[in-house]
Design a protein around this motif. Structure first.
Motif, short mmCIF file in Angstrom:
data_model
loop_
_atom_site.label_atom_id
_atom_site.label_comp_id
_atom_site.label_asym_id
_atom_site.label_seq_id
_atom_site.Cartn_x
_atom_site.Cartn_y
_atom_site.Cartn_z
N ALA A 374 0.73 -1.21 -0.02
CA ALA A 374 -0.06 0.11 0.08
C ALA A 374 0.78 1.36 0.20
CB ALA A 374 -0.80 -0.01 1.13
N LYS A 375 1.97 1.10 0.98
CA LYS A 375 2.75 2.18 0.90
C LYS A 375 3.41 2.60 -0.50
CE LYS A 375 6.37 4.31 3.82
NZ LYS A 375 7.55 4.11 3.99
N LYS A 376 3.63 1.88 -1.07
CA LYS A 376 4.49 1.81 -2.45
C LYS A 376 3.62 2.29 -3.54
CE LYS A 376 7.90 -0.52 -5.18
NZ LYS A 376 7.97 -1.81 -5.96
N ASN A 377 2.40 1.76 -3.46
CA ASN A 377 1.46 1.98 -4.78
C ASN A 377 0.48 2.87 -4.69
OD1 ASN A 377 2.74 -0.12 -6.53
ND2 ASN A 377 2.20 -1.12 -4.81
N PHE A 378 -0.08 3.09 -3.39
CA PHE A 378 -1.28 4.24 -3.02
C PHE A 378 -0.60 5.48 -2.73
CE2 PHE A 378 -4.42 0.64 -1.36
CZ PHE A 378 -4.59 0.46 -2.70
N LYS A 379 -0.40 6.30 -3.82
CA LYS A 379 0.27 7.58 -3.67
C LYS A 379 -0.92 8.61 -4.16
CE LYS A 379 4.97 6.29 -3.47
NZ LYS A 379 5.35 5.44 -4.53
N ASP A 383 -5.50 7.45 -6.72
CA ASP A 383 -7.07 7.41 -6.81
C ASP A 383 -7.60 7.91 -8.27
OD1 ASP A 383 -6.04 9.93 -6.11
OD2 ASP A 383 -7.72 10.65 -4.99
N ASP A 384 -6.84 8.96 -8.65
CA ASP A 384 -7.40 9.22 -9.98
C ASP A 384 -7.18 8.03 -11.24
OD1 ASP A 384 -8.42 11.78 -9.39
OD2 ASP A 384 -6.38 12.66 -10.06
N VAL A 385 -6.03 7.68 -11.09
CA VAL A 385 -5.79 6.26 -11.98
C VAL A 385 -6.91 5.14 -11.84
CG1 VAL A 385 -4.14 4.62 -12.42
CG2 VAL A 385 -3.24 6.53 -12.04
N ALA A 458 -10.91 1.59 -2.37
CA ALA A 458 -9.19 1.90 -2.38
C ALA A 458 -9.17 3.42 -2.68
CB ALA A 458 -8.62 1.09 -3.55
N ILE A 459 -10.25 3.72 -3.65
CA ILE A 459 -10.14 5.36 -3.99
C ILE A 459 -10.35 6.20 -2.67
CG2 ILE A 459 -11.58 6.92 -5.20
CD1 ILE A 459 -11.91 4.87 -7.36
#
Ligand code: GLU
Length: 466
Positions: A374-379, A383-385, A458-459
């Motif tokens: 999550a740390k690596k990929n939720f930046k 959320d827009d992506v 996730a968003i």
């Protein structure tokens, strides 16, 4: 002559890998020779034998698929027959009552030790009639001269001088028969032609041969299988980890993989490592069993298991995976067919436990995201992506892997992002983790509803990160 082999476990614990290998060798030999394989439960030790252990033996044999043609026989049901044979030996003069006490036997032993002789019963009661003594045990009158020659099919010729063997107790003072007596009576009565067993019994064999000779019985062939050692060179035991066969099921091994591992443990056919059951039956031979002990190697077993998981029929793997999913309390009703999970996960799963554990999210929502992933990929911006992907996914009228894949490619292109920057946040969003099968496969297995709901979640999660 019909070849008959037997597996004769004492039900005093679970079925361990050593026993399973002996059973497998006996089973293979019988199959290959068009013979019969017998299961005999050696339960005469009433104090140590338990029904639980009997059931554990059945469970292990059944899981491994080692079916028996005759039995299960129980030695406790043969007491009358053992008595009859003991009486016959007494009548023939090949057995006698002995009243020597423990103290007397200890004294004899001490004297022998002091004289540097091999401790053995000195035959004191041989020529005295103690038949009316209720405390007496019964001993077999071992031949005094000559030698016993065992032509062991694995170890070669073993010669033991009769003067090395003493007069073995065949019945205790309560009349109950001892192991060496019961085993030969059953082997004889059941027409066992090949006694394939652990080499911890090699010392019993000359004694058993002498009793069989006294009964004028045809001798079986013997094949003593060397033992299995742990990685430290000591005899394989509990402290080396799993030794019970069912533990291997619990740890996620396929029975075929364990059988394949066991057949190679002390037997070889050129440098072939993988054998189907048919090949094992065709190629197994006692001649090629190693004379020395073998060392258990868990890494190799894991490697074999992975080979089997990857190459066995997915339906077959799915059947076993189902057990693990139930064991991990996963309800399979609301998710993909297990066979599709197997196809998606088999490359990355060395065990079925791993495969099951890595597949929970296909059936139930996960509680939290893997922290590192999550740390690596939720930046910021992820959320827009996800939103853009979601908008496109929602428009699909058929939830199809190829179409999903195309949308991911198109979105990456549109946003001028590397594919990973789009696919990884999506993967974490839907699986909770940083690894999963290919993203299009993951999404098609998850289905529309779970995918979209998790993306939305996730968003919100990413927005909440501030
Ligand atoms: N019941 C014996 C054991 O479990 C085996 C006897 C035999 O194979 O002769 O060790």
């Amino acid at each position: 002559m019909t070849i008959k082999t037997r597996f004769a476990p004492s039900p005093t614990g679970y079925l361990h890998v050593g026993g399973a290998r002996t059973a497998l060798f006996s089973w293979l030999y019988a199959k290959q020779q068009g013979g019969q394989f017998i299961l005999r439960i050696e339960d005469t030790d009433l104090e140590r034998s338990t029904q639980e252990s009997v059931d554990a033996i059945f469970e292990g044999m059944n899981w491994l698929g080692l079916t028996y043609d005759e039995g299960p026989f129980y030695q406790t049901q043969h007491f009358d027959r053992y008595k009859e044979i003991i009486q016959q030996l007494l009548d023939q003069g090949d057995a006698y009552y002995c009243t020597c006490t423990r103290e007397e036997l200890d004294t004899i032993r001490e004297q022998q030790k002091a004289n540097k002789e091999k401790p053995r019963y000195n035959g004191k009661c041989r020529s005295v009639d103690h038949s009316s003594d209720l405390e007496a045990v019964i001993r077999f009158k071992n031949p005094e001269g000559g030698e016993v020659v065992i032509s062991d099919l694995i170890k070669g010729e073993i010669i033991v001088a009769n003067k090395e063997l003493d007069d073995l107790i065949i019945a205790r003072s309560d009349g109950s028969p001892t192991y060496n007596l019961t085993v030969i009576v059953d082997d004889m009565d059941m027409g066992v032609t090949h006694v394939i067993r652990g080499d911890d019994h090699v010392n019993n064999t000359p004694r058993q041969i002498n009793i069989l000779n006294a009964l004028n019985a045809t001798l079986p062939y013997y094949a003593h299988v060397p033992m299995i050692l742990g990685s430290d060179g000591a005899r394989l035991s509990k402290r080396h980890g799993a030794v019970g066969v069912m533990q291997y099921r619990d740890d996620g091994f396929l029975p075929e993989a364990l059988l394949n591992y066991l057949v190679r443990l002390g037997w070889s056919h050129g440098d072939q490592e993988i054998f189907s059951m048919d090949e094992m039956v065709e190629l197994f031979d006692l001649k090629s069993v190693n004379v020395s002990a073998s060392t258990f190697n868990t890494e190799k077993l894991l490697w074999l298991n992975h080979q089997y998981i990857m190459n066995a029929e997915p339906e077959h793997v799915a059947k076993h995976l189902k057990w693990h999913m139930a064991n991990q309390e996963i309800n399979l009703e609301n998710g993909p067919e297990l066979v599709d999970i197997v196809k998606a996960q088999r490359e990355r799963s060395k065990t079925l436990v791993e495969m099951a554990s890595a597949s929970h999210y296909f059936y139930q929502d996960f509680e939290e995201y893997d922290a590192k992933a999550a740390k690596k990929n939720f930046k910021q911006g992820s959320d827009d992506v996800l939103q853009q992907l979601m908008d496109e996914f929602s428009l699909l009228d058929v939830w199809d892997g190829e179409k999903l894949h195309q949308i991911i490619l198109d979105t990456a292109e549109k946003l001028e992002l590397k594919l990973g920057k789009v696919a990884q946040p999506l993967r974490v969003a839907v699986s909770g983790a940083g690894v999963s099968p290919a993203i299009d496969i993951t999404l098609s297995l998850l289905g529309r509803e779970k995918t979209l709901a998790r993306m939305l979640k996730a968003i919100e999660h990413i927005k909440g990160l501030g």
